[in-house]
Design a protein around this motif. Sequence first.
Motif: not given
Length: 230
Positions: A82, A94-96, A99, A123-125, A127, A137, A154-155
């Motif tokens: 980040t 950041t888009t979650l 989770f 956790i999949r995000r 960017r 990620n 986490l966003e």
Amino acid sequence: MNLDFILANEIKYIITEKQLKEGDCLPSERELCAIFNVQRLTIRSALHLLEEEGLIYSKPKSGYYVNKPRVVIDAKNIASLTNELFSMSNNVLTTLISFEKTEVGKPLISFLKLPIGTAVYQIRRLRIVDEEPVCVNMSYIPAARCPNLEEYDLEKNSLYKILDEEYQIQLKKSEQYVDVIYPELEIFSLLKLKNWEKIIYQYGSVFDEEDNLVDYSKSYMKPNRFMYVS
């Protein structure tokens, strides 16, 4: 050193000297030939090298333009992605994607080096920089190290900052590997790639001061937006 490599460095100097920014047009091939007193084929070869490097891009029947800046990542350094993305632009999102709490199975045991059945957060995000998706990620965090992690946003917050400030987990060592691969269909779609091209694949583990695993992650990155140094 070949002449096209020398010219590529000279064109880089022109970009810096004229303070050309993203989207600015380079001098035409004809103008570059006159500046360096070389044939057009040699200039095209130099420009192609800069395209492969991601520094410039071409528009048919228009010319060459300065590309978007890339994130420079030190493979030896432990840093929040980040924070590194904010070095590229202030417009970072950041888009979650997902989770979930899962367990270590056979596909993961060789990477996580944890007993089968150990609870981990997956956790999949995605960017996004300047409205462009640049990185997918995936992180695996031992659930016992940070209970109730799902309660944190986490966003809007860095995962590593949460681990540090909320769970007092100090990151000490990182073992990272970088490869170039063709993406799976889901990654291709999430990154909105236009062509079936190779992307940067970074994977590895981060440990605390006692060599306990904190995070095993996999990142899929657009090659024109990232550059690695070691």
